[in-house]
Write an enzyme that holds these catalytic residues in place. Structure first.
Site, PDB file in Angstrom:
ATOM      1  N   TYR A 121       3.133   9.934   0.847  1.00  0.00           N
ATOM      2  CA  TYR A 121       4.093   9.337   1.775  1.00  0.00           C
ATOM      3  C   TYR A 121       5.534   9.665   1.390  1.00  0.00           C
ATOM      4  O   TYR A 121       6.465   9.366   2.145  1.00  0.00           O
ATOM      5  CB  TYR A 121       3.932   7.805   1.846  1.00  0.00           C
ATOM      6  CG  TYR A 121       2.559   7.318   2.246  1.00  0.00           C
ATOM      7  CD1 TYR A 121       1.617   8.175   2.825  1.00  0.00           C
ATOM      8  CD2 TYR A 121       2.187   5.994   2.026  1.00  0.00           C
ATOM      9  CE1 TYR A 121       0.352   7.722   3.169  1.00  0.00           C
ATOM     10  CE2 TYR A 121       0.928   5.533   2.381  1.00  0.00           C
ATOM     11  CZ  TYR A 121       0.006   6.396   2.943  1.00  0.00           C
ATOM     12  OH  TYR A 121      -1.241   5.937   3.278  1.00  0.00           O
ATOM     13  N   LYS A 152      -2.346   6.407  -4.146  1.00  0.00           N
ATOM     14  CA  LYS A 152      -3.437   7.327  -3.831  1.00  0.00           C
ATOM     15  C   LYS A 152      -3.191   8.722  -4.386  1.00  0.00           C
ATOM     16  O   LYS A 152      -2.044   9.180  -4.455  1.00  0.00           O
ATOM     17  CB  LYS A 152      -3.624   7.412  -2.302  1.00  0.00           C
ATOM     18  CG  LYS A 152      -3.714   6.057  -1.629  1.00  0.00           C
ATOM     19  CD  LYS A 152      -3.940   6.128  -0.138  1.00  0.00           C
ATOM     20  CE  LYS A 152      -3.732   4.775   0.510  1.00  0.00           C
ATOM     21  NZ  LYS A 152      -2.336   4.445   0.766  1.00  0.00           N
ATOM     22  N   ASP A 164       0.842  -1.200   0.000  1.00  0.00           N
ATOM     23  CA  ASP A 164       0.000   0.000   0.000  1.00  0.00           C
ATOM     24  C   ASP A 164       0.875   1.248   0.000  1.00  0.00           C
ATOM     25  O   ASP A 164       1.618   1.486   0.951  1.00  0.00           O
ATOM     26  CB  ASP A 164      -0.909   0.000   1.229  1.00  0.00           C
ATOM     27  CG  ASP A 164      -1.857   1.193   1.212  1.00  0.00           C
ATOM     28  OD1 ASP A 164      -2.789   1.188   0.394  1.00  0.00           O
ATOM     29  OD2 ASP A 164      -1.644   2.135   2.007  1.00  0.00           O
ATOM     30  N   HIS A 170      -7.321   9.890  -1.816  1.00  0.00           N
ATOM     31  CA  HIS A 170      -6.771   9.703  -0.470  1.00  0.00           C
ATOM     32  C   HIS A 170      -7.681  10.243   0.636  1.00  0.00           C
ATOM     33  O   HIS A 170      -7.834   9.629   1.692  1.00  0.00           O
ATOM     34  CB  HIS A 170      -5.384  10.375  -0.408  1.00  0.00           C
ATOM     35  CG  HIS A 170      -4.468   9.805   0.631  1.00  0.00           C
ATOM     36  ND1 HIS A 170      -3.108   9.743   0.477  1.00  0.00           N
ATOM     37  CD2 HIS A 170      -4.712   9.258   1.839  1.00  0.00           C
ATOM     38  CE1 HIS A 170      -2.561   9.191   1.555  1.00  0.00           C
ATOM     39  NE2 HIS A 170      -3.520   8.893   2.398  1.00  0.00           N
ATOM     40  N   LYS A 206       1.696  -1.896   9.239  1.00  0.00           N
ATOM     41  CA  LYS A 206       2.931  -1.240   8.810  1.00  0.00           C
ATOM     42  C   LYS A 206       4.043  -1.580   9.798  1.00  0.00           C
ATOM     43  O   LYS A 206       3.838  -1.537  11.012  1.00  0.00           O
ATOM     44  CB  LYS A 206       2.699   0.277   8.770  1.00  0.00           C
ATOM     45  CG  LYS A 206       3.948   1.104   8.528  1.00  0.00           C
ATOM     46  CD  LYS A 206       4.392   1.818   9.790  1.00  0.00           C
ATOM     47  CE  LYS A 206       5.821   2.292   9.663  1.00  0.00           C
ATOM     48  NZ  LYS A 206       6.299   3.035  10.814  1.00  0.00           N
ATOM     49  N   ASN A 238     -10.907   7.149   3.453  1.00  0.00           N
ATOM     50  CA  ASN A 238     -11.403   8.101   4.461  1.00  0.00           C
ATOM     51  C   ASN A 238     -12.757   8.704   4.098  1.00  0.00           C
ATOM     52  O   ASN A 238     -13.046   9.846   4.465  1.00  0.00           O
ATOM     53  CB  ASN A 238     -10.363   9.215   4.696  1.00  0.00           C
ATOM     54  CG  ASN A 238      -9.059   8.665   5.220  1.00  0.00           C
ATOM     55  OD1 ASN A 238      -9.028   8.036   6.279  1.00  0.00           O
ATOM     56  ND2 ASN A 238      -7.976   8.859   4.473  1.00  0.00           N
ATOM     57  N   THR A 289       8.709  -1.572   9.789  1.00  0.00           N
ATOM     58  CA  THR A 289       9.967  -1.589   9.024  1.00  0.00           C
ATOM     59  C   THR A 289      10.941  -2.573   9.672  1.00  0.00           C
ATOM     60  O   THR A 289      12.107  -2.622   9.314  1.00  0.00           O
ATOM     61  CB  THR A 289      10.603  -0.176   8.951  1.00  0.00           C
ATOM     62  OG1 THR A 289      10.679   0.367  10.265  1.00  0.00           O
ATOM     63  CG2 THR A 289       9.784   0.759   8.071  1.00  0.00           C
ATOM     64  N   PRO A 317       0.602   2.147  16.488  1.00  0.00           N
ATOM     65  CA  PRO A 317       1.453   2.333  17.667  1.00  0.00           C
ATOM     66  C   PRO A 317       2.724   3.125  17.377  1.00  0.00           C
ATOM     67  O   PRO A 317       3.337   3.675  18.286  1.00  0.00           O
ATOM     68  CB  PRO A 317       1.787   0.899  18.106  1.00  0.00           C
ATOM     69  CG  PRO A 317       1.550   0.047  16.911  1.00  0.00           C
ATOM     70  CD  PRO A 317       0.479   0.720  16.122  1.00  0.00           C
TER      71      PRO A 317
END
Length: 315
Positions: A52, A81, A47, A114, A256, A159, A258, A212
């Site tokens: 971003y 988006k 995504d 978006h 998400k 959204n 990393t 988080p």
């Protein structure tokens, strides 16, 4: 044997993989490694978004993985988006072309509006003076032409409240395939979910772990006693339980991370399930939206004077 729930079918007939890697707030230098680790761990859904500011780095990694024969383009489902400053119909195609150039792709599998909010062309950041009124019908018409051209294999929104989605359906020649929204056990989107189901629109949940990693959001989603107790009983992590809950609710999810170990852990959600006696307890969780969209709200400028108006009361 648990129902694996590997993908869902869109109203276009395409299959969307049920778990995708989210790339919002993934740092430059880390996002490429995260995408590579995810694809090598089995993820087939990434995504992305223009806003971003990391599509170029993702594109370099995708090209390398294609060149090395790790994965084929047609095996991946890539979403991007349209940002709020490209809503003018004449800017929509150019925005997708820029995304395709950066991702080094000939098409995206899904292209979303978006936010149901618009900014002046060239606007940077979230200055209220850049907010202007939307014209979703003309933006959507331009999105439909991207679908016709094949550059976007499916189109949708993100959204959008139940009301905004309904208003769009009233005028759309091609109905949106997806509405991507915040969705997790502490914001289950009951009303919107029912509406989407009744109209054949797939719901994708972003921030399925309650985001988080966002220091500016006070998020306790993964610490909720229902999640913690369920995780303990099943020998899983709270994150795995939150993701599996989404799959069993019938929507795709975009965790998400990393961190390679977490990326792998978040994908280990197919060979087991949350039994009914534990699943029903999720309906008792108190509900609160985390991402309010306050950057699109101003008492005198732009379209939405209050957060209630942005979400049409769904807060």
């Amino acid at each position: 044997m648990a129902n694996e729930i590997l993908h869902f079918e869109l109203n276009t007939g395409a299959k969307i993989p049920s778990v995708g890697l989210g790339t919002w707030q993934s740092e430059p230098g880390l996002v490429g490694q995260a995408v590579e680790a995810a694809i090598k761990s089995g993820y087939r859904h990434i995504d992305c978004a223009r806003a971003y500011n990391n599509e170029k780095e993702i594109g370099l990694v995708l090209k390398k993985l294609f060149d090395d024969g790790v994965v084929k383009r047609e095996e991946l489902f890539i979403t991007s988006k349209l940002w709020c400053n490209d809503h003018a119909p004449e800017d929509v195609l150019a925005a997708l072309d820029k995304t395709l150039e950066e991702l080094q792709l000939g098409y995206v599998d899904l292209f979303l509006i978006h936010w149901p909010a618009r900014m002046k062309k060239g606007a940077v950041g979230f200055l209220p003076e850049n907010l202007i009124a939307t014209d979703i019908p003309s933006t959507w018409k331009a999105m439909e032409s991207l679908y016709d051209s094949g550059k976007a294999r499916a189109i949708g929104v993100s959204n959008f409240s139940t009301k905004k989605l309904g208003d769009l359906l009233d005028i759309a020649r091609i109905p949106p395939a997806v509405n991507q929204v915040e969705c997790h056990p502490s914001w289950q989107q009951a009303k919107l979910r029912e509406f989407c189901k009744s109209k054949g629109i797939h719901l994708t949940g972003y921030s399925p772990l309650g985001s988080p990693g966002s220091t500016w959001l006070k998020s306790e989603v993964l610490k909720h006693p229902v999640l913690v107790a369920t995780a303990e009983k099943l020998g899983k992590t709270a994150a795995q339980v939150a993701i599996r809950w989404g799959l069993q609710m019938g929507h795709s999810v975009l965790p998400k991370s990393t961190t390679e170990s977490r990326i792998k852990e978040n994908f280990d959600v197919f060979s087991w399930s949350i039994p009914n006696d534990l699943f029903v307890k999720f309906s008792e969780i108190e509900q609160a939206r985390l991402l309010k969209g306050t950057g699109f709200v101003h008492e005198t400028l732009g379209q939405y004077k209050t957060v209630e108006e942005l979400w049409d009361g769904e807060i």
